[in-house]
Structures are given as structure tokens and as C-alpha cells.
Write a protein that holds these residues in place. Structure first.
Motif, PDB file in Angstrom:
ATOM      1  N   ASP A 211      -5.767  25.638  -7.792  1.00  0.00           N
ATOM      2  CA  ASP A 211      -5.799  27.269  -8.411  1.00  0.00           C
ATOM      3  C   ASP A 211      -7.268  27.659  -9.447  1.00  0.00           C
ATOM      4  O   ASP A 211      -6.738  27.967 -10.200  1.00  0.00           O
ATOM      5  CB  ASP A 211      -4.562  27.638  -8.900  1.00  0.00           C
ATOM      6  N   GLY A 212      -7.897  26.720  -9.209  1.00  0.00           N
ATOM      7  CA  GLY A 212      -9.154  26.972 -10.004  1.00  0.00           C
ATOM      8  C   GLY A 212      -9.095  26.214 -11.278  1.00  0.00           C
ATOM      9  O   GLY A 212     -10.047  25.985 -12.088  1.00  0.00           O
ATOM     10  N   ALA A 213      -7.833  25.335 -11.570  1.00  0.00           N
ATOM     11  CA  ALA A 213      -7.765  24.675 -12.557  1.00  0.00           C
ATOM     12  C   ALA A 213      -7.903  23.118 -12.282  1.00  0.00           C
ATOM     13  O   ALA A 213      -7.441  22.651 -11.148  1.00  0.00           O
ATOM     14  CB  ALA A 213      -6.740  24.880 -13.278  1.00  0.00           C
ATOM     15  N   GLU A 214      -8.396  22.094 -13.068  1.00  0.00           N
ATOM     16  CA  GLU A 214      -8.501  20.819 -12.948  1.00  0.00           C
ATOM     17  C   GLU A 214      -7.144  20.103 -13.392  1.00  0.00           C
ATOM     18  O   GLU A 214      -6.760  20.314 -14.485  1.00  0.00           O
ATOM     19  CB  GLU A 214      -9.504  20.136 -13.647  1.00  0.00           C
ATOM     20  N   CYS A 215      -6.558  19.404 -12.497  1.00  0.00           N
ATOM     21  CA  CYS A 215      -5.266  18.878 -12.926  1.00  0.00           C
ATOM     22  C   CYS A 215      -5.555  17.173 -12.765  1.00  0.00           C
ATOM     23  O   CYS A 215      -6.234  16.505 -11.810  1.00  0.00           O
ATOM     24  CB  CYS A 215      -4.346  19.055 -11.824  1.00  0.00           C
ATOM     25  N   ARG A 216      -5.238  16.312 -13.801  1.00  0.00           N
ATOM     26  CA  ARG A 216      -5.247  15.026 -13.807  1.00  0.00           C
ATOM     27  C   ARG A 216      -4.102  14.431 -13.777  1.00  0.00           C
ATOM     28  O   ARG A 216      -2.802  14.570 -14.429  1.00  0.00           O
ATOM     29  CB  ARG A 216      -5.979  14.894 -15.059  1.00  0.00           C
ATOM     30  N   VAL A 217      -3.970  13.368 -12.999  1.00  0.00           N
ATOM     31  CA  VAL A 217      -2.867  12.679 -12.615  1.00  0.00           C
ATOM     32  C   VAL A 217      -3.093  11.069 -12.367  1.00  0.00           C
ATOM     33  O   VAL A 217      -4.013  10.783 -11.957  1.00  0.00           O
ATOM     34  CB  VAL A 217      -1.681  13.011 -11.363  1.00  0.00           C
ATOM     35  N   GLY A 218      -2.184  10.227 -12.623  1.00  0.00           N
ATOM     36  CA  GLY A 218      -2.395   9.008 -12.660  1.00  0.00           C
ATOM     37  C   GLY A 218      -1.616   8.234 -11.501  1.00  0.00           C
ATOM     38  O   GLY A 218      -1.018   8.990 -10.517  1.00  0.00           O
ATOM     39  N   VAL A 219      -1.926   6.913 -11.569  1.00  0.00           N
ATOM     40  CA  VAL A 219      -1.042   6.380 -10.449  1.00  0.00           C
ATOM     41  C   VAL A 219      -0.494   4.786 -10.962  1.00  0.00           C
ATOM     42  O   VAL A 219      -1.309   4.374 -11.747  1.00  0.00           O
ATOM     43  CB  VAL A 219      -1.740   6.219  -9.155  1.00  0.00           C
ATOM     44  N   SER A 220       0.795   4.756 -10.618  1.00  0.00           N
ATOM     45  CA  SER A 220       1.380   3.221 -11.128  1.00  0.00           C
ATOM     46  C   SER A 220       1.445   2.473  -9.668  1.00  0.00           C
ATOM     47  O   SER A 220       1.629   3.058  -8.568  1.00  0.00           O
ATOM     48  CB  SER A 220       2.630   3.470 -11.655  1.00  0.00           C
ATOM     49  N   ILE A 221       0.879   1.311  -9.602  1.00  0.00           N
ATOM     50  CA  ILE A 221       0.973   0.433  -8.590  1.00  0.00           C
ATOM     51  C   ILE A 221       1.656  -0.874  -8.884  1.00  0.00           C
ATOM     52  O   ILE A 221       1.636  -1.616  -9.817  1.00  0.00           O
ATOM     53  CB  ILE A 221      -0.500   0.102  -8.290  1.00  0.00           C
ATOM     54  N   GLY A 222       2.503  -1.191  -7.768  1.00  0.00           N
ATOM     55  CA  GLY A 222       3.400  -2.414  -7.812  1.00  0.00           C
ATOM     56  C   GLY A 222       2.722  -3.186  -6.641  1.00  0.00           C
ATOM     57  O   GLY A 222       2.494  -2.487  -5.553  1.00  0.00           O
ATOM     58  N   ILE A 223       2.486  -4.571  -6.827  1.00  0.00           N
ATOM     59  CA  ILE A 223       1.869  -5.273  -5.726  1.00  0.00           C
ATOM     60  C   ILE A 223       2.590  -6.327  -5.370  1.00  0.00           C
ATOM     61  O   ILE A 223       3.106  -7.252  -6.242  1.00  0.00           O
ATOM     62  CB  ILE A 223       0.570  -5.469  -6.325  1.00  0.00           C
ATOM     63  N   SER A 224       2.942  -6.477  -4.121  1.00  0.00           N
ATOM     64  CA  SER A 224       3.730  -7.768  -3.525  1.00  0.00           C
ATOM     65  C   SER A 224       2.890  -8.573  -2.758  1.00  0.00           C
ATOM     66  O   SER A 224       2.025  -7.960  -1.774  1.00  0.00           O
ATOM     67  CB  SER A 224       4.678  -7.455  -2.740  1.00  0.00           C
ATOM     68  N   LEU A 225       2.743  -9.845  -2.683  1.00  0.00           N
ATOM     69  CA  LEU A 225       1.631 -10.523  -1.792  1.00  0.00           C
ATOM     70  C   LEU A 225       2.426 -11.578  -0.760  1.00  0.00           C
ATOM     71  O   LEU A 225       3.753 -11.826  -1.281  1.00  0.00           O
ATOM     72  CB  LEU A 225       0.743 -11.515  -2.746  1.00  0.00           C
ATOM     73  N   TYR A 226       2.058 -11.750   0.379  1.00  0.00           N
ATOM     74  CA  TYR A 226       2.424 -12.692   1.253  1.00  0.00           C
ATOM     75  C   TYR A 226       1.510 -13.704   1.604  1.00  0.00           C
ATOM     76  O   TYR A 226       0.268 -13.362   1.709  1.00  0.00           O
ATOM     77  CB  TYR A 226       3.001 -11.860   2.533  1.00  0.00           C
ATOM     78  N   PRO A 227       1.669 -15.071   1.599  1.00  0.00           N
ATOM     79  CA  PRO A 227       3.036 -15.404   1.213  1.00  0.00           C
ATOM     80  C   PRO A 227       3.365 -15.667  -0.137  1.00  0.00           C
ATOM     81  O   PRO A 227       2.415 -15.683  -1.002  1.00  0.00           O
ATOM     82  CB  PRO A 227       2.665 -17.037   1.782  1.00  0.00           C
TER      83      PRO A 227
END
Length: 227
Positions: A211-227
Motif C-alpha cells: 500500500d505504498g509503504a515499506e514493510c520490513r520483516v525478518g526470518v528465523s531459520i531452523g536447519i536439519s541435516l542428513y545424515p
């Protein structure tokens, strides 16, 4: 056939004096007429008539077979068209069942299948597989301040950024409101996943215009690895 024989001659028939007209009969139906005409009087004998009558039977069969073949071709074309339409609808239904309606990303159901396949490839290739769970931070205020339509638009933007941040061989799926899962395959080791995560964080941190305005959001990441 008297009406036909006694009809006024056309311009092309003006010089016709004698003729033989034999009906073409197929399946007890008259489908045409075989005719020979001459500018000479009494040009044809009874033998000619018998010959034309015998020939007419073969001509009638040939014409009827041609008609049936044309009908079969039409029916076959219609069936092929219906088959193509059915296949298109089947693909569409399958896509709807396996993809998120808003972003077009794979949904939880398809993600499960793709993850199983990725694990199988990781076992065979003996390479590392990373599964990232991404949760958008501070996303709810967008819905509260600008409405759900603006929130949906922001989700579409996020989905596009995630796809661009990953390789074509990777998978990103939407599994919840603002929750995504990325499957990163064929990594040499766990250190190779860190640049990918950093790239995703950078992409998600860029402001989203709502709507013409800048919104800033972040992100949280959880990571799992195989094997």
C-alpha cells in the motif's frame, strides 16, 4: 428414376441422347447414381447395362466404406480431443491437490514426497541434505495494519524471493500461514548450507512495499541435516 430421366436437360446435357442410370445401393439405401451418357442414339446394349450394374455394386461399397472411414476419423478426432482435455483436467487437479493455492509452491503433501525422494538420493550419492524451516518474523503486523489481501501479496513476494535464492534443483514449499520449508540437496558438507541460509536471510530482509509503504520483516531459520 423416371423423374430424373425426364427432367429438363441442363446446358451440359443438351447434346445427350442416350444414357444408362444405375442406382448405387448400400445397406438397402440409395447413396448415389452411376450414369454414363452419350450423344449417340441407342449407344448402350443390355450387356453394357449388366456391366454397369455389376460395377455399381463395387462403387457403392467403396463409397460407403469411404463415408464410414470419414465418420470414424471424425469420431476418433473427437475422442482424441476429449482425451487431451481429460488429461489437462487431470494435471490441473493434481496441481491443485499438491500446490499452495496462493503462492503456487508445493504444499505439505507434495513436500513429503519430494523429501522422501531427496533422502533417497542423498543415501545413494552419500552427500548432505539440508532441510530448512523458515518462519517469517513480524509478519502479523502487515495483516493487522493493511489487511489480509496485503498480507497475501506479501507472501507471494516472499515465495518468489525464496525461489530465486535457491537453485532450480532445490525445493521450497509453503507449509503454513507464513511458514516455509526449503530442501537443499547435493551439498558437500554442513558448511555448504551456511551461504544458502545467509542468502535467504538477505533476500527476506529486503523491505516489501505494501500500500505504498515499506514493510520490513525478518526470518528465523531452523536447519536439519542428513545424515
Amino acid at each position: 428414376w423416371s423423374h430424373f430421366l425426364n427432367a429438363p436437360p441442363s446446358r451440359s446435357d443438351a447434346h445427350v441422347i442416350s444414357g444408362v442410370y444405375v442406382p448405387l445401393i448400400a445397406d438397402k439405401r440409395v447413396i448415389g447414381v452411376l450414369c454414363v451418357r452419350s450423344v449417340r442414339s441407342s449407344a448402350y446394349t443390355e450387356e453394357d447395362v449388366k456391366l454397369l450394374s455389376s460395377l455399381a455394386a463395387f462403387v457403392a461399397v467403396a463409397l460407403e466404406n469411404s463415408r464410414i472411414h470419414a465418420q470414424l476419423a471424425t469420431v476418433n478426432a473427437a475422442l482424441q480431443s476429449e482425451k487431451a482435455e481429460l488429461e489437462r483436467l487431470t494435471r490441473k487437479i493434481s496441481h491443485i491437490a499438491n500446490h499452495d493455492g496462493l503462492t503456487g509452491l508445493p504444499n505439505r503433501l507434495l513436500l513429503s514426497e519430494l523429501l522422501d525422494a531427496a533422502i533417497g538420493r542423498a543415501i545413494r550419492s552419500k552427500k548432505t541434505l539440508a532441510v530448512m524451516y523458515l518462519d517469517r518474523d513480524d509478519f502479523t503486523p502487515i495483516n493487522d495494519a493493511h489487511g489480509h489481501m496485503a498480507g497475501d501479496l506479501a507472501l507471494v513476494v516472499v515465495a518468489e524471493r525464496l525461489k530465486r535464492a535457491l537453485r532450480g534443483s532445490d525445493t521450497v514449499a509453503r507449509v503454513g500461514g507464513d511458514e516455509f520449508v526449503a530442501v537443499i540437496a547435493d551439498l558437500e558438507d554442513r558448511r555448504a548450507v551456511e551461504p544458502v541460509a545467509a542468502k535467504i536471510i538477505a533476500a527476506c530482509r529486503r523491505p516489501i512495499e505494501v500500500d505504498g509503504a515499506e514493510c520490513r520483516v525478518g526470518v528465523s531459520i531452523g536447519i536439519s541435516l542428513y545424515p
